[in-house]
Design an enzyme around this catalytic site. Structure first.
Site, PDB file in Angstrom:
ATOM      1  N   ARG A 126       0.471  -1.358   0.245  1.00 22.94           N
ATOM      2  CA  ARG A 126       0.122  -0.104   0.115  1.00 22.94           C
ATOM      3  C   ARG A 126       0.882   0.728   0.109  1.00 22.94           C
ATOM      4  O   ARG A 126       1.230   2.191   0.933  1.00 22.94           O
ATOM      5  CB  ARG A 126      -1.476   0.310   1.026  1.00 22.94           C
ATOM      6  CG  ARG A 126      -1.840  -1.499   1.565  1.00 22.94           C
ATOM      7  CD  ARG A 126      -3.049  -1.837   0.618  1.00 22.94           C
ATOM      8  NE  ARG A 126      -3.638  -1.140   0.139  1.00 22.94           N
ATOM      9  CZ  ARG A 126      -5.262  -1.142   1.017  1.00 22.94           C
ATOM     10  NH1 ARG A 126      -4.496  -2.241   2.116  1.00 22.94           N
ATOM     11  NH2 ARG A 126      -5.867  -1.429   1.012  1.00 22.94           N
ATOM     12  N   GLN A 131      -0.382   3.009  -6.143  1.00 23.85           N
ATOM     13  CA  GLN A 131      -2.174   3.018  -5.669  1.00 23.85           C
ATOM     14  C   GLN A 131      -2.909   2.685  -7.330  1.00 23.85           C
ATOM     15  O   GLN A 131      -3.564   1.467  -6.996  1.00 23.85           O
ATOM     16  CB  GLN A 131      -2.094   4.413  -5.857  1.00 23.85           C
ATOM     17  CG  GLN A 131      -2.196   4.493  -4.570  1.00 23.85           C
ATOM     18  CD  GLN A 131      -2.653   5.967  -3.821  1.00 23.85           C
ATOM     19  OE1 GLN A 131      -2.338   7.318  -4.682  1.00 23.85           O
ATOM     20  NE2 GLN A 131      -2.811   7.096  -3.307  1.00 23.85           N
ATOM     21  N   ASP A 134      -3.653  -1.110  -6.724  1.00 25.84           N
ATOM     22  CA  ASP A 134      -3.997  -1.443  -5.610  1.00 25.84           C
ATOM     23  C   ASP A 134      -5.389  -1.979  -5.430  1.00 25.84           C
ATOM     24  O   ASP A 134      -6.968  -1.331  -5.380  1.00 25.84           O
ATOM     25  CB  ASP A 134      -4.219  -0.104  -4.310  1.00 25.84           C
ATOM     26  CG  ASP A 134      -4.210  -0.559  -2.734  1.00 25.84           C
ATOM     27  OD1 ASP A 134      -4.471  -1.540  -2.477  1.00 25.84           O
ATOM     28  OD2 ASP A 134      -4.484   0.150  -2.257  1.00 25.84           O
ATOM     29  N   SER A 137      -7.921  -1.788  -2.484  1.00 29.20           N
ATOM     30  CA  SER A 137      -8.635  -0.417  -2.386  1.00 29.20           C
ATOM     31  C   SER A 137      -9.667  -0.607  -3.384  1.00 29.20           C
ATOM     32  O   SER A 137     -10.624   0.252  -2.827  1.00 29.20           O
ATOM     33  CB  SER A 137      -7.707   0.808  -2.755  1.00 29.20           C
ATOM     34  OG  SER A 137      -7.222   0.926  -1.264  1.00 29.20           O
ATOM     35  N   TYR A 232      -0.826   0.244   9.074  1.00 34.10           N
ATOM     36  CA  TYR A 232      -2.042   0.185   9.196  1.00 34.10           C
ATOM     37  C   TYR A 232      -2.360  -0.034  11.705  1.00 34.10           C
ATOM     38  O   TYR A 232      -1.365  -0.290  11.728  1.00 34.10           O
ATOM     39  CB  TYR A 232      -2.433  -1.725   8.889  1.00 34.10           C
ATOM     40  CG  TYR A 232      -1.825  -2.110   7.549  1.00 34.10           C
ATOM     41  CD1 TYR A 232      -2.836  -1.828   7.257  1.00 34.10           C
ATOM     42  CD2 TYR A 232      -0.946  -2.253   6.499  1.00 34.10           C
ATOM     43  CE1 TYR A 232      -2.817  -2.642   5.727  1.00 34.10           C
ATOM     44  CE2 TYR A 232      -0.962  -1.937   5.760  1.00 34.10           C
ATOM     45  CZ  TYR A 232      -2.054  -2.570   5.004  1.00 34.10           C
ATOM     46  OH  TYR A 232      -2.592  -2.987   3.344  1.00 34.10           O
TER      47      TYR A 232
HETATM   48  P1  NAD Z   1      -8.283  -2.852   6.957  1.00 33.59           P
HETATM   49  O1  NAD Z   1      -9.640  -3.325   5.728  1.00 33.59           O
HETATM   50  O2  NAD Z   1      -7.135  -3.347   7.336  1.00 33.59           O
HETATM   51  O3  NAD Z   1      -9.239  -2.333   8.167  1.00 33.59           O
HETATM   52  C1  NAD Z   1     -10.683  -1.318   7.859  1.00 33.59           C
HETATM   53  C2  NAD Z   1     -10.182  -0.420   8.745  1.00 33.59           C
HETATM   54  O4  NAD Z   1     -10.440  -0.747  10.358  1.00 33.59           O
HETATM   55  C3  NAD Z   1      -8.587   0.112   9.723  1.00 33.59           C
HETATM   56  O5  NAD Z   1      -9.370   1.827   8.954  1.00 33.59           O
HETATM   57  C4  NAD Z   1      -8.615   0.005  10.962  1.00 33.59           C
HETATM   58  O6  NAD Z   1      -7.617   1.203  11.355  1.00 33.59           O
HETATM   59  C5  NAD Z   1      -9.728  -0.025  11.195  1.00 33.59           C
HETATM   60  N1  NAD Z   1     -10.091  -0.870  12.782  1.00 33.59           N
HETATM   61  C6  NAD Z   1      -9.094  -2.154  13.178  1.00 33.59           C
HETATM   62  N2  NAD Z   1      -9.255  -2.337  14.144  1.00 33.59           N
HETATM   63  C7  NAD Z   1     -10.241  -1.597  14.714  1.00 33.59           C
HETATM   64  C8  NAD Z   1     -10.896  -1.617  16.317  1.00 33.59           C
HETATM   65  N3  NAD Z   1     -10.595  -2.702  16.881  1.00 33.59           N
HETATM   66  N4  NAD Z   1     -11.975  -0.734  15.847  1.00 33.59           N
HETATM   67  C9  NAD Z   1     -12.292   0.251  15.136  1.00 33.59           C
HETATM   68  N5  NAD Z   1     -11.658   0.079  14.125  1.00 33.59           N
HETATM   69  C10 NAD Z   1     -10.369  -1.022  13.967  1.00 33.59           C
HETATM   70  O7  NAD Z   1      -7.659  -0.688   6.434  1.00 33.59           O
HETATM   71  P2  NAD Z   1      -7.773  -0.647   4.808  1.00 33.59           P
HETATM   72  O8  NAD Z   1      -8.615   0.007   4.589  1.00 33.59           O
HETATM   73  O9  NAD Z   1      -6.969  -2.319   4.324  1.00 33.59           O
HETATM   74  O10 NAD Z   1      -6.695   0.834   4.880  1.00 33.59           O
HETATM   75  C11 NAD Z   1      -5.281   0.731   6.130  1.00 33.59           C
HETATM   76  C12 NAD Z   1      -4.335   0.924   5.937  1.00 33.59           C
HETATM   77  O11 NAD Z   1      -3.995   0.948   4.473  1.00 33.59           O
HETATM   78  C13 NAD Z   1      -4.697   2.543   6.265  1.00 33.59           C
HETATM   79  O12 NAD Z   1      -3.479   3.169   6.764  1.00 33.59           O
HETATM   80  C14 NAD Z   1      -4.732   3.619   4.972  1.00 33.59           C
HETATM   81  O13 NAD Z   1      -4.212   4.771   5.045  1.00 33.59           O
HETATM   82  C15 NAD Z   1      -3.654   2.025   3.748  1.00 33.59           C
HETATM   83  N6  NAD Z   1      -3.829   2.589   2.885  1.00 33.59           N
HETATM   84  C16 NAD Z   1      -2.813   3.386   1.356  1.00 33.59           C
HETATM   85  C17 NAD Z   1      -2.917   3.215   0.662  1.00 33.59           C
HETATM   86  C18 NAD Z   1      -1.759   3.743  -0.319  1.00 33.59           C
HETATM   87  O14 NAD Z   1      -0.260   4.426   0.169  1.00 33.59           O
HETATM   88  N7  NAD Z   1      -1.631   3.318  -1.580  1.00 33.59           N
HETATM   89  C19 NAD Z   1      -3.912   2.701   0.168  1.00 33.59           C
HETATM   90  C20 NAD Z   1      -5.112   2.326   0.761  1.00 33.59           C
HETATM   91  C21 NAD Z   1      -5.157   1.971   2.364  1.00 33.59           C
END
Ligand code: NAD
Length: 393
Positions: A126, A131, A134, A137, A232
Site C-alpha cells: 500500500r 496505488q 491496489d 482498495s 495499518y
Molecule cells: P483494513 O481493511 O485493514 O481495516 C479497516 C479499518 O479498520 C482500518 O481503518 C483500521 O484502522 C480499522 N480498525 C482495525 N481495528 C479496529 C478496532 N478495534 N476498532 C475500530 N477500527 C479498527 O484497512 P484498509 O482500508 O485496507 O486501510 C488500512 C491502511 O492502509 C490505512 O493506513 C490506509 O491509509 C492504508 N492505505 C494506503 C494506501 C496507499 O498508500 N496506496 C491505499 C489504501 C490504504
C-alpha cells in the site's frame, strides 16, 4: 506475449479479471489476449465485446490455462472435477489474482511445485507508487458503497430527513466502525443518501478524513499504540479494548444502521459489537458486517447469512464486491493493467526482486516460495510429493 482470462469457477464470483476496454488497451500494446467463453457474462461483458476489443474466445478451459504466458483472474484457483486449476498451467507461466495465499499453504506449495510465477493482488504494497495496482482498495470501495445500499434496503427507515405535509421524518443515524477504504466509502455513501453519520476508528489519523466527508468522528482515547508499521491498525488489548467497547456501546444504541469494517491485517477481525450491545440496540436496526469473512466484527455474525437477534438484523455478506460485478471488474481490470505494464517491458517479464512491489506481491517463482511471510511454508520435496500425489489421486 499471451494473456488468458478464465471464467471464474467459484460459484459466488461474478467478477471477471479483464474488461473489454482494458483488453483493447493491452492488444494495442502488443499482447495477445484470450478469453474463456462467457468469462465476462455475469459482469455484463459479452464475448462479442471482447472480440470487438481484439481478443480471441476459447471454449476449452484446460487449453486456455495451459497455453498462455500469463493467466489473470479474480479469485484463487480451485479444484475442478479431479484436477486443480493450477495444474493446468504450464510450468514457468505466470498467474495473477486475488490468491489469498496467506491462509492457504496448499495453494502456495502447489504453485511452487508447478514452478509458477504467482502474484497475489492482495499483497501489492500500500505505497503511493503502487496505488494504481491496489486491488484491495478498489474492491473495498465497492464493498463500502454496497454495504450502505444493503443496509438501506434492509432498513424500514428513510435515510434522509423528510419534511412533508404529513410531518417531519428524522434522518437515519448511521455508525461506521473502521474508517479505512471501505469505511470511508460507506460514510460518503450514507452522507449522500442524507443520513447523519458517526464513525470510529482506532487510528486517530483518519479523524480529518471522516470529518471532511461530513461525519462526526467518535473519539476514544485509547492511550496505547494502535498503529503498526505501514500505517495499518494493530490489535488493541486489555484496558484499551474495554474503553473502546464502552464508547461503542453508548453510540451503537442510537444507531439505525451500523456498518462494521474493522480489520487487522493477518489476524481474525476483532469482535467489537458484543451480544450486550446488540441487545441494547433499537428494534429494526441493521448491522452490515463487512468483516464477516474474516470472522466478523459482531458476535452474532454468520458469514453468508442474515440473522436476527433482539429485533436487530445482522448481515454477514460474502464477497460484497462481486455483488456489483461490472464496476468491480472495471476497477480490478485497471489494477491488473497497471501491474502488467509494470511487469512486462518490451514484451518481456522483468522481475527485479529488489523492487518493493515485486518483492511484496510475488508469491512463488522458479519453484521457490518468494514471499517473506510464506517462506516458512513447508515446500520441501516431501510436501511437494504429497501435493503431486493429491493431484494424481
Ligand atoms: P483494513 O481493511 O485493514 O481495516 C479497516 C479499518 O479498520 C482500518 O481503518 C483500521 O484502522 C480499522 N480498525 C482495525 N481495528 C479496529 C478496532 N478495534 N476498532 C475500530 N477500527 C479498527 O484497512 P484498509 O482500508 O485496507 O486501510 C488500512 C491502511 O492502509 C490505512 O493506513 C490506509 O491509509 C492504508 N492505505 C494506503 C494506501 C496507499 O498508500 N496506496 C491505499 C489504501 C490504504
Amino acid at each position: 506475449m499471451r494473456i488468458a482470462v478464465p471464467k471464474e469457477a467459484r460459484p459466488e464470483e461474478r467478477r471477471v479479471a479483464l474488461v473489454p476496454e482494458v483488453v483493447a488497451h493491452l492488444v494495442h500494446t502488443g499482447f495477445e489476449v484470450r478469453i474463456e467463453t462467457g468469462a465476462g457474462l455475469q459482469a455484463s461483458f459479452p464475448d462479442s465485446a471482447y472480440v470487438a476489443a481484439g481478443a480471441t474466445i476459447l471454449s476449452d478451459p484446460a487449453q486456455l490455462w495451459g497455453d498462455t504466458d500469463i493467466l489473470v483472474k479474480v479469485s484463487a484457483p480451485v479444484t475442478r472435477g479431479t484436477c486443480h486449476e493450477v495444474d493446468w498451467l504450464r510450468p514457468g507461466s505466470t498467474l495473477i489474482g486475488l490468491l489469498n495465499v496467506l491462509g492457504d499453504t496448499d495453494l502456495v506449495q502447489r504453485l511452487a511445485v508447478r514452478e509458477i510465477t504467482a502474484f497475489g493482488m492482495e499483497l501489492i504494497p500500500r505505497i503511493s507508487r503502487a496505488q494504481t495496482m491496489d486491488a484491495l482498495s478498489s474492491q473495498a470501495s465497492v464493498a463500502g458503497y454496497k454495504a450502505v445500499l444493503m443496509a438501506a434496503d434492509a432498513s424500514g427507515k428513510f435515510m434522509p430527513m423528510l419534511t412533508t405535509a404529513a410531518g417531519t421524518i428524522p434522518p437515519a443515524k448511521v455508525l461506521v466502525v473502521g474508517a479505512g477504504v471501505a469505511g470511508l466509502m460507506a460514510i460518503a455513501t450514507a452522507r449522500r443518501l442524507g443520513a447523519v453519520v458517526e464513525a470510529f476508528d482506532i487510528r486517530p489519523a483518519v479523524r480529518e478524513e471522516v470529518q471532511s466527508l461530513g461525519a462526526t468522528f467518535v473519539d476514544v482515547e485509547l492511550e496505547e499504540e494502535t498503529v503498526a508499521d505501514g500505517g495499518y491498525a494493530q490489535a488493541v488489548s486489555g484496558a484499551a479494548r474495554q474503553r473502546e467497547q464502552e464508547v461503542l456501546h453508548r453510540h451503537i444504541q442510537r444507531a439505525d444502521i451500523v456498518i462494521t469494517t474493522a480489520q487487522v491485517p493477518g489476524k481474525q477481525a476483532p469482535v467489537l459489537v458484543t451480544e450486550e450491545m446488540v441487545m441494547a440496540m433499537q428494534a429494526g436496526a441493521i448491522i452490515v458486517d463487512l468483516a464477516a469473512e474474516q470472522g466478523g466484527n459482531c458476535a452474532y455474525t454468520k458469514v453468508g447469512h442474515e440473522v436476527e437477534r433482539h429485533g436487530v438484523a445482522i448481515l454477514g455478506p460474502r464477497n460484497v464486491p462481486s455483488l456489483m460485478p461490472a464496476p468491480a471488474s472495471q476497477m480490478y481490470a485497471k489494477n491488473i493493467q497497471a501491474l502488467l505494464m509494470y511487469l512486462v517491458r518490451d514484451g518481456v517479464m522483468q522481475l527485479d526482486f529488489d523492487d518493493a512491489i515485486i518483492q511484496g506481491a510475488c508469491v512463488t517463482h522458479a519453484g521457490a516460495i518468494r514471499h517473506a511471510e510464506l517462506r516458512h511454508t513447508d515446500a520441501t520435496p516431501h510436501s511437494q510429493a504429497s501435493v503431486k500425489e493429491q493431484h494424481h489421486a
